[in-house]
Design a protein around this motif. Structure first.
Motif, short mmCIF file in Angstrom:
data_model
loop_
_atom_site.label_atom_id
_atom_site.label_comp_id
_atom_site.label_asym_id
_atom_site.label_seq_id
_atom_site.Cartn_x
_atom_site.Cartn_y
_atom_site.Cartn_z
N GLN A 68 0.58 -1.38 0.13
CA GLN A 68 0.22 -0.10 -0.02
C GLN A 68 0.83 1.25 0.11
O GLN A 68 0.35 2.36 -0.08
CB GLN A 68 -0.97 0.03 1.25
CG GLN A 68 -1.75 -1.08 1.49
CD GLN A 68 -2.87 -1.19 0.28
OE1 GLN A 68 -3.30 -0.16 -0.32
NE2 GLN A 68 -3.08 -2.19 -0.06
N ASN A 237 -1.99 14.63 6.07
CA ASN A 237 -2.91 14.28 5.00
C ASN A 237 -3.44 12.70 4.93
O ASN A 237 -4.48 12.50 4.87
CB ASN A 237 -2.51 14.51 3.46
CG ASN A 237 -2.34 16.18 3.33
OD1 ASN A 237 -2.82 16.86 4.17
ND2 ASN A 237 -1.25 16.25 2.42
N THR A 238 -2.37 11.87 5.08
CA THR A 238 -2.41 10.48 5.17
C THR A 238 -3.30 10.03 6.31
O THR A 238 -4.04 8.99 6.35
CB THR A 238 -1.13 9.63 5.03
OG1 THR A 238 -0.36 10.09 6.24
CG2 THR A 238 -0.61 9.75 3.66
N LYS A 239 -3.10 10.69 7.46
CA LYS A 239 -3.92 10.44 8.67
C LYS A 239 -5.41 10.97 8.64
O LYS A 239 -6.27 10.04 8.93
CB LYS A 239 -3.44 11.08 9.94
CG LYS A 239 -4.05 10.80 11.21
CD LYS A 239 -3.46 11.63 12.39
CE LYS A 239 -4.22 11.51 13.37
NZ LYS A 239 -3.81 12.27 14.69
N ILE A 240 -5.47 11.98 8.12
CA ILE A 240 -7.10 12.57 7.85
C ILE A 240 -7.66 11.39 6.77
O ILE A 240 -8.85 11.15 6.89
CB ILE A 240 -6.97 13.77 7.05
CG1 ILE A 240 -6.60 14.82 8.24
CG2 ILE A 240 -8.51 13.96 6.62
CD1 ILE A 240 -6.24 16.23 7.79
N ASP A 241 -6.93 10.93 5.77
CA ASP A 241 -7.59 9.92 4.56
C ASP A 241 -7.58 8.49 5.06
O ASP A 241 -7.92 7.67 4.44
CB ASP A 241 -6.97 10.22 3.44
CG ASP A 241 -6.78 11.45 2.79
OD1 ASP A 241 -8.10 12.12 3.20
OD2 ASP A 241 -6.07 11.89 1.91
N PHE A 242 -7.17 8.18 6.33
CA PHE A 242 -7.16 7.06 6.80
C PHE A 242 -6.03 5.99 6.28
O PHE A 242 -6.36 4.93 6.22
CB PHE A 242 -8.15 6.30 6.97
CG PHE A 242 -9.27 7.03 8.24
CD1 PHE A 242 -9.11 6.70 9.44
CD2 PHE A 242 -10.21 7.99 7.70
CE1 PHE A 242 -9.81 7.42 10.28
CE2 PHE A 242 -11.02 8.71 8.68
CZ PHE A 242 -11.05 8.40 9.72
N LYS A 243 -5.21 6.59 5.67
CA LYS A 243 -3.86 5.72 4.83
C LYS A 243 -2.71 5.74 5.60
O LYS A 243 -1.77 6.14 5.60
CB LYS A 243 -3.53 6.51 3.52
CG LYS A 243 -4.95 6.71 2.52
CD LYS A 243 -4.32 7.63 1.42
CE LYS A 243 -5.34 8.01 0.36
NZ LYS A 243 -4.82 8.63 -0.93
N TYR A 244 -3.18 4.77 6.62
CA TYR A 244 -2.22 4.40 7.72
C TYR A 244 -0.98 3.78 6.91
O TYR A 244 0.28 4.04 7.42
CB TYR A 244 -2.61 3.67 8.89
CG TYR A 244 -3.65 4.42 9.66
CD1 TYR A 244 -3.28 5.19 10.73
CD2 TYR A 244 -5.03 4.35 9.47
CE1 TYR A 244 -4.23 5.77 11.47
CE2 TYR A 244 -6.08 5.09 10.15
CZ TYR A 244 -5.32 5.90 11.30
OH TYR A 244 -6.42 6.71 12.07
N GLN A 246 0.81 4.74 4.26
CA GLN A 246 1.50 5.60 3.88
C GLN A 246 1.95 6.60 4.81
O GLN A 246 3.09 7.25 4.77
CB GLN A 246 0.71 6.30 2.65
CG GLN A 246 0.23 5.63 1.61
CD GLN A 246 -0.55 6.42 0.58
OE1 GLN A 246 -0.49 7.70 0.27
NE2 GLN A 246 -1.09 5.76 -0.51
#
Length: 284
Positions: A68, A237-244, A246
């Motif tokens: 991912q 940005n990745t925390k807000i988008d739940f892309k843990y 990244q």
């Protein structure tokens, strides 16, 4: 009774210790951190394994990080671009704090009244949380590149003049007296005796400041989200988008950058002092 050889003859018969080979030096340099990294990785796996299955996405595994994050070309390109931005902020901040700190350390050493006048403010600067004055910096300087650089300079400034001042005060008084007997000026004593003797202490401060520079650059980006940011903005940005996955990739790259800056100053110090200073010889 067999007569003993003279002391000088016995000492000359002792061959000096051979320096370590290149492979052995690499092993000594990288094996301890690799072992410690393995321990931390095992701890990470243990903590992740004890999480509830529906919460394990908060701590992604190695396969998830690759599939991912690191395994995706677009993510790798973004990590590279943002790393360059973060490093430019960190290096620019060090470009301000290092010469300013060295100059201030010399001034405090030369004039005792300046040390008494400036040192309390250095302690106050270190004691005040930088994040508490970031809103003031935003109000005064805006949201551009320079406020981020200023935050890095504030983060990394304290260790440089304090370690240099300690090193200058630790110069052997006999050496100073010898220069004075020869009628040398204060500047000559500083250049030929003070700074070479204080350089190992100064590089200890540079190692501390260098490792803090990347952290400070990321912290500054957390408060300055306008424009194209670095790894700090990617973390948000990745925390807000739940892309843990990244987010952990950005955190890993930030840690590697901070370690690289520390290793660079450590290597440079060893290169400069390995022939004569005890602190570098112990690393061999």
């Amino acid at each position: 009774m067999k007569p003993q050889k003279p002391l000088l003859e016995r000492q000359s018969a002792i061959s000096p210790a051979r320096p370590s080979g290149f492979a052995r030096q690499l092993l000594k340099a990288f094996l301890p951190p690799l072992i410690m990294g393995g321990v931390l990785f095992c701890l990470y796996v243990f903590v992740r394994g004890n999480l509830e299955p529906h919460r394990q996405f908060l701590m992604p595994g190695v396969s998830d990080l690759w599939s991912q994050a690191f395994g995706i070309a677009a993510v790798r390109e973004e990590l590279l671009e943002r790393s360059i931005t973060t490093m430019s902020i960190a290096l620019a901040g060090l470009g301000i704090s290092i010469p300013t700190g060295i100059f201030l350390g010399i001034i405090m050493f030369r004039f005792y009244v300046m040390e008494r006048a400036v040192f309390p403010y250095l302690v106050a600067l270190q004691s005040i949380p930088i994040m508490a004055i970031i809103p003031l910096i935003q109000s005064a300087l805006g949201f551009g590149f320079f406020p981020k650089v200023l935050i890095v300079a504030l983060f990394t400034f304290f260790a440089i003049p304090t370690t240099l001042l300690l090193g200058l005060k630790s110069v052997d008084r006999g050496i100073i007296d010898l220069f004075r007997l020869q009628g040398a000026s204060w500047f000559v004593m500083l250049r030929k005796a003070g700074l070479p003797s204080a350089a190992p202490a100064l590089f200890a401060g540079l190692r501390i400041s260098g490792s803090l520079a990347v952290i400070a650059a990321i912290v500054s980006e957390l408060f300055f989200l306008s424009g194209r940011g670095g790894l700090g903005q990617m973390l948000m940005n990745t925390k807000i988008d739940f892309k843990y996955e990244q987010m952990y990739a950005a955190l890993t790259v930030a840690s590697i950058l901070s370690i690289c800056v520390y290793v660079f100053f450590n290597w440079l110090g060893n290169r400069l002092f390995s022939q004569w200073h005890e602190s570098a010889r112990r690393n061999k």
